[in-house]
Enzyme design. Structure first.
Site, PDB file in Angstrom:
ATOM      1  CB  CYS A 380       0.062  -8.039  -6.819  1.00  0.00           C
ATOM      2  SG  CYS A 380       1.299  -8.519  -7.875  1.00  0.00           S
ATOM      3  CG  HIS A 506       1.293  -3.257  -6.062  1.00  0.00           C
ATOM      4  ND1 HIS A 506       2.191  -4.176  -4.860  1.00  0.00           N
ATOM      5  CD2 HIS A 506       1.793  -4.685  -6.685  1.00  0.00           C
ATOM      6  CE1 HIS A 506       2.440  -4.922  -5.137  1.00  0.00           C
ATOM      7  NE2 HIS A 506       2.293  -5.065  -6.230  1.00  0.00           N
ATOM      8  CD  GLU A 508      -0.023  -1.734  -2.373  1.00  0.00           C
ATOM      9  OE1 GLU A 508       0.700  -2.606  -2.448  1.00  0.00           O
ATOM     10  OE2 GLU A 508      -0.866  -1.914  -3.299  1.00  0.00           O
TER      11      GLU A 508
END
Length: 548
Positions: A380, A506, A508
């Site tokens: 990001c 993102h 994750e």
């Protein structure tokens, strides 16, 4: 169908482990083939976590539908392997806002609006709406029993027991049992007082999870049973372990799964936690260590990046490699960029963030990784700054920057996304949630994902300025991922580097213990390859074939 609820409360102190306990209960029930849902109740007056400072609240987790949520939702998703919605988070701010709006619209027909029944009815309605269609729903009530702001939620929970019946509701209380170091004696009095406080609000726990530093002895369990008025068979011990992912196994071994299914009369299959056990074994028995530099501005509070930390652990388990995280404060790098030459890392991650502070230090970390051929991942804000670094130091655009950091930059290579130009409110107004990403064939990203597209979660306002893209590409920057619904840069990479990739999204947030995301597995695989090939239990396989 009457919903079945497991309501989790906490006592003695905050951060006692309610979130991990709730997620672990969910994992245990999922292992029995049950369709499990989880709700986090947050008593704060914010509508959501989106505007909170990471130093106060830690990471803001993003749901698939764009909810900005408490980080415990991340635990739930990882443990349960599900995608939760924004409605799985209920805050006091949401409740009071809804009640006031209904009053203004005249929906209460002139009644005096009160905490009971109007606020508690709104709480119950939201819980029951979110629980609809699931075999069992977990409800974690944030905070500690005795907090003023928690009272409406405890009262709503008490009413739910009355309305749904004991056969459909179960209260689990999580509380700390300290170990007195001078006598090596467990002190159960704090837990006893916590249960007594819960009883004051009309709630008797059906089960207790005693958190402790070490496994409790029988004497402590007997005392808890006596004074909490809970059978010893319904008292479970969550003691400190090497990884939070071991907690479901610890609780299952003590019979918690059988207790829950029996108590709620759940039709459940035989439990199968073999994949979870294999993951925990891989996590606990790595064959090699890989040092990962974590460059960011909130490194003093590691919970600010908890999903990234967990995503690296997931990838490490798949490769039988332990990521040793080396935290790099970008503020310090900004003051002393030469310090990077003394930091020994096998890979570098430049982390998400907002605002100007420490950004020059993050840019220096990117330059260090690029020049020294260190496997690199930017996420990001980390991707945006990678474009800034490349523009300045490779393309030669002096003063290039993001307009977030320098509104007067002569080269705005990163700028505010067009749809954000008219936005005048902060909460819930960013580009949020799942978006489909088209992956360009023949790129590193394509090799990692092994697919022509992926779906990833987003949380940002600024994006790469497409006006500069021809110059950037001519200088060697590769765009390997695009938004499919609108032409926006999602992934960049460099060809003349062993592993250099950055994502606007993102990754994750969609990582799971047994399903690591490709960019994290690829990063560790590249670092292991640089260290000596196959010793990580997979070597460069993640780079060549994808990874999750």
């Amino acid at each position: 169908m009457v919903p079945k609820l497991i309501i989790v409360t906490g006592g003695v102190m905050s951060s006692v482990g309610k979130g991990v306990t709730t997620a672990s209960i969910g994992r245990i029930l999922r292992a029995r083939g049950l369709n499990v849902n989880a709700i986090k109740v947050d008593p704060y007056l914010n509508v959501d976590a989106g505007t909170m400072n990471p130093y106060q609240h830690g990471e803001v987790f993003v749901t698939y539908d764009g909810g900005e949520i408490d980080l415990d939702l991340g635990h739930y998703e990882r443990f349960l392997d599900v995608e939760l919605s924004r409605r799985n988070n209920i805050t006091s701010g949401q409740i009071y806002l809804s009640v006031i709006e209904k009053e203004r619209r005249g929906e209460y027909l002139g009644q005096t609006v009160q905490l009971i029944p109007h606020v508690t009815d709104e709480i119950k309605k939201r819980i029951l709406d979110a629980a609809d269609g699931f075999d069992v729903t977990l409800v974690e009530i944030g905070g500690t029993v005795g907090d003023y702001e928690q009272l409406p939620f405890l009262e709503a929970a008490r009413q739910l027991r009355l309305e749904l019946g004991e056969e459909n509701t179960l209260f689990v209380h999580v509380a700390w049992v300290p170990l007195l170091p001078t006598t090596e004696e467990f002190k159960t009095k704090p837990l006893q007082h916590s249960v007594a406080e819960l009883r004051r609000y009309g709630i008797q726990p059906d089960a207790v999870v005693a958190r402790s530093q070490k496994p409790l002895d029988k004497a402590a369990i007997k005392k808890i049973s006596l004074f909490a008025n809970v059978p010893a068979s319904a008292i479970f011990n969550s003691y400190d372990v090497d990884t939070v992912y071991r907690v479901p196994l610890v609780l299952e071994e003590q019979g918690m799964g059988d207790f829950l299914t029996r108590r709620l009369a759940l039709r459940a299959a035989r439990p199968d936690l073999s994949d979870w056990q294999n993951f925990v074994d891989a996590l606990a028995n790595p064959r090699v260590e890989v040092k990962v530099g974590m460059c960011g501005k909130y490194v003093e509070l590691r919970d600010s990046y908890i999903s990234i930390v967990e995503a690296l652990r997931h990838a490490g388990a798949a490769l039988r490699a332990r990521p040793k995280l080396v935290w790099i404060n970008s503020d310090e790098v900004e003051k002393r960029p030469e310090m990077l030459s003394d930091i020994d890392v096998d890979a570098m991650v430049v982390l998400p963030g907002f605002g100007k502070r420490g950004t020059e230090g993050m840019i220096e970390c990117i330059r260090h990784a690029r020049v020294n051929k260190i496997p690199f991942l930017g996420i990001c804000f980390g991707m945006q700054l990678a474009v800034v670094e490349f523009s300045r130091n490779v393309l030669g655009l002096r003063g290039a920057n993001s307009t977030e950091l320098d509104p007067d930059t002569p080269h705005p290579v990163v700028h505010l996304a067009p749809e954000q130009l008219g936005v005048d409110k902060l909460g819930g107004t960013m580009i949020l949630g799942n978006r489909e990403v088209e992956i360009v064939p023949g790129t590193l990203a394509h090799r990692l994902y092994g697919a022509s597209s992926t779906v990833e979660r987003h949380r940002h306002r600024y994006e790469v300025n497409l006006d500069y893209l021809p110059k950037l590409q001519e200088a060697g920057l590769v765009v390997s991922g695009w938004r499919t619904d609108i032409r926006r840069v999602e992934i960049i990479e460099l060809r003349d580097h062993p592993f250099f990739i950055a994502t606007q999204f993102h990754p994750e947030f969609r990582s799971r213990p047994t399903k690591p995301r490709p960019v994290f597995r690829g990063l560790l695989s590249a670092a292991l390859l640089a260290k000596g090939g196959e010793e990580g239990g997979g070597g460069d396989q993640g780079v060549r074939q994808g990874g999750g």
